[in-house]
Design a protein around this motif. Structure first.
Motif, PDB file in Angstrom:
ATOM      1  N   PRO A 164       0.730  -1.056  -0.175  1.00  0.00           N
ATOM      2  CA  PRO A 164      -0.055   0.102  -0.093  1.00  0.00           C
ATOM      3  C   PRO A 164       0.900   1.404   0.004  1.00  0.00           C
ATOM      4  O   PRO A 164       0.254   2.304  -0.500  1.00  0.00           O
ATOM      5  CB  PRO A 164      -1.021  -0.161   1.526  1.00  0.00           C
ATOM      6  CG  PRO A 164      -0.011  -1.138   2.088  1.00  0.00           C
ATOM      7  CD  PRO A 164       0.646  -2.037   1.207  1.00  0.00           C
ATOM      8  N   ASN A 165       2.029   1.122   0.469  1.00  0.00           N
ATOM      9  CA  ASN A 165       2.945   2.508   0.666  1.00  0.00           C
ATOM     10  C   ASN A 165       2.230   3.467   1.666  1.00  0.00           C
ATOM     11  O   ASN A 165       1.224   3.151   2.269  1.00  0.00           O
ATOM     12  CB  ASN A 165       3.376   3.080  -0.630  1.00  0.00           C
ATOM     13  CG  ASN A 165       4.418   2.100  -1.127  1.00  0.00           C
ATOM     14  OD1 ASN A 165       5.394   1.743  -0.591  1.00  0.00           O
ATOM     15  ND2 ASN A 165       4.060   1.600  -2.418  1.00  0.00           N
ATOM     16  N   ASN A 166       2.320   4.648   1.590  1.00  0.00           N
ATOM     17  CA  ASN A 166       1.967   5.744   2.409  1.00  0.00           C
ATOM     18  C   ASN A 166       1.384   6.831   1.322  1.00  0.00           C
ATOM     19  O   ASN A 166       1.986   7.354   0.597  1.00  0.00           O
ATOM     20  CB  ASN A 166       2.828   6.242   3.429  1.00  0.00           C
ATOM     21  CG  ASN A 166       2.121   6.940   4.667  1.00  0.00           C
ATOM     22  OD1 ASN A 166       1.618   7.992   4.359  1.00  0.00           O
ATOM     23  ND2 ASN A 166       2.224   6.357   5.822  1.00  0.00           N
ATOM     24  N   PRO A 167       0.159   7.121   1.466  1.00  0.00           N
ATOM     25  CA  PRO A 167      -0.426   7.912   0.513  1.00  0.00           C
ATOM     26  C   PRO A 167      -0.133   9.378   0.984  1.00  0.00           C
ATOM     27  O   PRO A 167      -0.138  10.223  -0.015  1.00  0.00           O
ATOM     28  CB  PRO A 167      -2.100   7.777   1.046  1.00  0.00           C
ATOM     29  CG  PRO A 167      -2.198   7.249   2.224  1.00  0.00           C
ATOM     30  CD  PRO A 167      -0.905   6.435   2.543  1.00  0.00           C
ATOM     31  N   ASP A 168       0.415   9.748   2.078  1.00  0.00           N
ATOM     32  CA  ASP A 168       0.771  11.033   2.634  1.00  0.00           C
ATOM     33  C   ASP A 168       2.272  11.526   2.826  1.00  0.00           C
ATOM     34  O   ASP A 168       2.801  12.424   2.524  1.00  0.00           O
ATOM     35  CB  ASP A 168      -0.152  11.327   3.702  1.00  0.00           C
ATOM     36  CG  ASP A 168      -1.461  11.454   3.244  1.00  0.00           C
ATOM     37  OD1 ASP A 168      -1.860  11.896   2.199  1.00  0.00           O
ATOM     38  OD2 ASP A 168      -2.356  10.786   3.965  1.00  0.00           O
ATOM     39  N   LEU A 169       2.825  10.704   3.666  1.00  0.00           N
ATOM     40  CA  LEU A 169       4.275  10.606   4.164  1.00  0.00           C
ATOM     41  C   LEU A 169       5.422  10.175   3.165  1.00  0.00           C
ATOM     42  O   LEU A 169       5.223   9.061   3.118  1.00  0.00           O
ATOM     43  CB  LEU A 169       4.261  10.205   5.459  1.00  0.00           C
ATOM     44  CG  LEU A 169       3.228  10.868   6.677  1.00  0.00           C
ATOM     45  CD1 LEU A 169       3.343  10.143   7.838  1.00  0.00           C
ATOM     46  CD2 LEU A 169       3.473  12.161   6.720  1.00  0.00           C
ATOM     47  N   PRO A 170       6.157  10.905   3.093  1.00  0.00           N
ATOM     48  CA  PRO A 170       7.709  10.713   2.094  1.00  0.00           C
ATOM     49  C   PRO A 170       8.468   9.863   3.067  1.00  0.00           C
ATOM     50  O   PRO A 170       8.674  10.254   4.386  1.00  0.00           O
ATOM     51  CB  PRO A 170       8.238  11.866   1.692  1.00  0.00           C
ATOM     52  CG  PRO A 170       7.739  12.971   2.827  1.00  0.00           C
ATOM     53  CD  PRO A 170       6.279  12.550   3.322  1.00  0.00           C
ATOM     54  N   LEU A 171       9.198   9.115   2.396  1.00  0.00           N
ATOM     55  CA  LEU A 171      10.458   8.521   3.035  1.00  0.00           C
ATOM     56  C   LEU A 171      11.425   9.299   3.149  1.00  0.00           C
ATOM     57  O   LEU A 171      11.699  10.285   2.492  1.00  0.00           O
ATOM     58  CB  LEU A 171      10.707   7.222   2.185  1.00  0.00           C
ATOM     59  CG  LEU A 171      12.029   6.562   2.616  1.00  0.00           C
ATOM     60  CD1 LEU A 171      11.901   5.051   2.518  1.00  0.00           C
ATOM     61  CD2 LEU A 171      13.257   6.833   1.881  1.00  0.00           C
ATOM     62  N   LEU A 172      12.051   9.372   4.448  1.00  0.00           N
ATOM     63  CA  LEU A 172      13.501  10.312   4.459  1.00  0.00           C
ATOM     64  C   LEU A 172      14.676   9.419   4.656  1.00  0.00           C
ATOM     65  O   LEU A 172      14.885   8.620   5.358  1.00  0.00           O
ATOM     66  CB  LEU A 172      12.960  11.200   6.029  1.00  0.00           C
ATOM     67  CG  LEU A 172      11.603  12.020   5.954  1.00  0.00           C
ATOM     68  CD1 LEU A 172      11.510  12.424   7.356  1.00  0.00           C
ATOM     69  CD2 LEU A 172      11.609  12.902   4.820  1.00  0.00           C
ATOM     70  N   LEU A 173      15.508  10.222   3.653  1.00  0.00           N
ATOM     71  CA  LEU A 173      16.992   9.739   3.788  1.00  0.00           C
ATOM     72  C   LEU A 173      17.710  10.632   4.177  1.00  0.00           C
ATOM     73  O   LEU A 173      18.091  11.676   3.808  1.00  0.00           O
ATOM     74  CB  LEU A 173      17.208   9.013   2.533  1.00  0.00           C
ATOM     75  CG  LEU A 173      18.501   8.634   2.102  1.00  0.00           C
ATOM     76  CD1 LEU A 173      19.065   7.315   3.016  1.00  0.00           C
ATOM     77  CD2 LEU A 173      19.037   8.265   0.724  1.00  0.00           C
ATOM     78  N   TYR A 174      18.584  10.382   5.571  1.00  0.00           N
ATOM     79  CA  TYR A 174      19.585  11.154   5.901  1.00  0.00           C
ATOM     80  C   TYR A 174      20.963  10.680   5.627  1.00  0.00           C
ATOM     81  O   TYR A 174      21.252   9.499   6.280  1.00  0.00           O
ATOM     82  CB  TYR A 174      19.527  11.320   7.431  1.00  0.00           C
ATOM     83  CG  TYR A 174      17.949  11.773   7.935  1.00  0.00           C
ATOM     84  CD1 TYR A 174      17.512  12.860   7.342  1.00  0.00           C
ATOM     85  CD2 TYR A 174      17.244  11.278   9.106  1.00  0.00           C
ATOM     86  CE1 TYR A 174      16.246  13.447   7.814  1.00  0.00           C
ATOM     87  CE2 TYR A 174      16.175  11.802   9.698  1.00  0.00           C
ATOM     88  CZ  TYR A 174      15.674  12.948   9.042  1.00  0.00           C
ATOM     89  OH  TYR A 174      14.464  13.237   9.384  1.00  0.00           O
ATOM     90  N   ARG A 175      21.472  11.154   4.648  1.00  0.00           N
ATOM     91  CA  ARG A 175      22.915  10.754   4.408  1.00  0.00           C
ATOM     92  C   ARG A 175      23.994  11.126   5.506  1.00  0.00           C
ATOM     93  O   ARG A 175      24.128  12.463   5.839  1.00  0.00           O
ATOM     94  CB  ARG A 175      23.222  11.270   2.920  1.00  0.00           C
ATOM     95  CG  ARG A 175      22.645  10.569   1.809  1.00  0.00           C
ATOM     96  CD  ARG A 175      23.124   9.561   1.244  1.00  0.00           C
ATOM     97  NE  ARG A 175      22.555   8.989   0.094  1.00  0.00           N
ATOM     98  CZ  ARG A 175      22.340   7.423  -0.086  1.00  0.00           C
ATOM     99  NH1 ARG A 175      22.737   6.692   0.554  1.00  0.00           N
ATOM    100  NH2 ARG A 175      21.536   7.424  -1.239  1.00  0.00           N
ATOM    101  N   GLY A 176      24.729   9.972   5.820  1.00  0.00           N
ATOM    102  CA  GLY A 176      25.887  10.303   6.723  1.00  0.00           C
ATOM    103  C   GLY A 176      25.501  11.195   8.316  1.00  0.00           C
ATOM    104  O   GLY A 176      26.319  11.922   8.673  1.00  0.00           O
ATOM    105  N   SER A 177      24.256  10.971   8.397  1.00  0.00           N
ATOM    106  CA  SER A 177      23.700  11.535   9.567  1.00  0.00           C
ATOM    107  C   SER A 177      24.323  10.852  10.969  1.00  0.00           C
ATOM    108  O   SER A 177      24.153  11.586  12.103  1.00  0.00           O
ATOM    109  CB  SER A 177      22.272  11.729   9.869  1.00  0.00           C
ATOM    110  OG  SER A 177      21.428  10.459   9.836  1.00  0.00           O
ATOM    111  N   LEU A 178      24.600   9.618  10.868  1.00  0.00           N
ATOM    112  CA  LEU A 178      24.925   8.900  12.125  1.00  0.00           C
ATOM    113  C   LEU A 178      26.488   9.057  12.297  1.00  0.00           C
ATOM    114  O   LEU A 178      27.175   8.798  11.389  1.00  0.00           O
ATOM    115  CB  LEU A 178      24.604   7.480  12.065  1.00  0.00           C
ATOM    116  CG  LEU A 178      23.061   7.354  11.805  1.00  0.00           C
ATOM    117  CD1 LEU A 178      23.036   5.802  11.613  1.00  0.00           C
ATOM    118  CD2 LEU A 178      22.319   7.604  12.906  1.00  0.00           C
ATOM    119  N   VAL A 179      26.981   9.543  13.378  1.00  0.00           N
ATOM    120  CA  VAL A 179      28.461   9.584  13.746  1.00  0.00           C
ATOM    121  C   VAL A 179      28.880   8.640  14.931  1.00  0.00           C
ATOM    122  O   VAL A 179      29.973   8.108  14.904  1.00  0.00           O
ATOM    123  CB  VAL A 179      28.851  10.892  14.206  1.00  0.00           C
ATOM    124  CG1 VAL A 179      28.631  11.991  13.080  1.00  0.00           C
ATOM    125  CG2 VAL A 179      28.134  11.330  15.405  1.00  0.00           C
TER     126      VAL A 179
END
Length: 165
Positions: A12-27
Motif C-alpha cells: 500500500p505504501n503511504n499516501p501522504d508521508l514521504p520516506l526520509l533519507l539522511y545521508r551520513g547523519s550517524l556519527v
C-alpha cells in the motif's frame, strides 16, 4: 514517491508521508545508534539486516540506522526506487512503505527502532491491502525525529505534508 504510486504490487505504501533519507547523519554506531534513537523516543530497537523480500509495517513508522557495510534496498514495492545506503546513513520509513534488500555487503548491519517503542507488524504482498491502508492512516504522528529530536526535519516535513492534505 507520489500518490499515484501508492498501490504498487500489493504494497500500500503511504499516501501522504514521504520516506526520509539522511545521508551520513550517524556519527556513532551500533550501541550508540540505538541510544541516539532512544534519546529521541524511538525505541524497541533491534540489530540485524533487512529482509530480502518485500514487506512493510502497517501499524508504525520505522527508522533504520546503517551501522556497517552498505546495501541496495528497494523502497515502495516491486516497482519502487532502489536506493544504496551506507554506514552512517539513516532512513525513516513511513508506515506502509515497502522495503526489500536487493543486495548487501557481507558486513551490512542496521539498527531499527520505532516511535514510542511501538511493536511492529509484518505485512507482505499477501496481506489484505485494504485493511492495511486503513491501519496506516491511523498510525500516530511521531513527536520527534529519530536523529535530530523535536526540531528535526521529520517534524517539519511531515507536519507540512499533514497540513497540505
Amino acid at each position: 514517491m507520489n500518490k499515484a504510486d501508492v498501490e504498487t504490487m500489493g504494497i500500500p505504501n503511504n499516501p501522504d508521508l514521504p520516506l526520509l533519507l539522511y545521508r551520513g547523519s550517524l556519527v556513532d554506531f551500533t550501541n550508540t545508534c540505538a541510544e541516539q534513537f532512544k534519546k529521541n523516543n524511538w525505541t524497541n530497537s533491534w540489530k540485524n539486516g533487512v529482509f530480502d523480500y518485500h514487506h512493510y509495517h502497517s501499524n508504525t513508522h520505522e527508522v533504520l540506522g546503517i551501522v556497517s557495510g552498505e546495501a541496495t534496498i528497494t523502497f515502495g514495492g516491486e516497482n519502487g526506487e532502489k536506493v544504496t545506503v551506507r554506514k552512517g546513513d539513516a532512513v525513516v520509513i513511513p508506515a506502509g512503505v515497502g522495503h526489500k534488500r536487493e543486495s548487501a555487503s557481507s558486513d551490512f548491519q542496521v539498527v531499527g527502532a520505532y516511535p514510542n517503542g511501538r511493536d511492529h507488524d509484518m505485512k507482505t504482498v499477501d496481506s489484505n491491502e485494504r485493511d492495511a491502508l486503513k491501519a496506516i492512516q491511523r498510525v500516530p504522528f511521531p513527536e520527534t525525529d529519530p536523529i535530530f529530536g523535536g526540531d528535526g526535519p521529520l517534524v517539519e516535513i511531515w507536519s507540512n505534508v499533514n497540513q497540505e492534505t
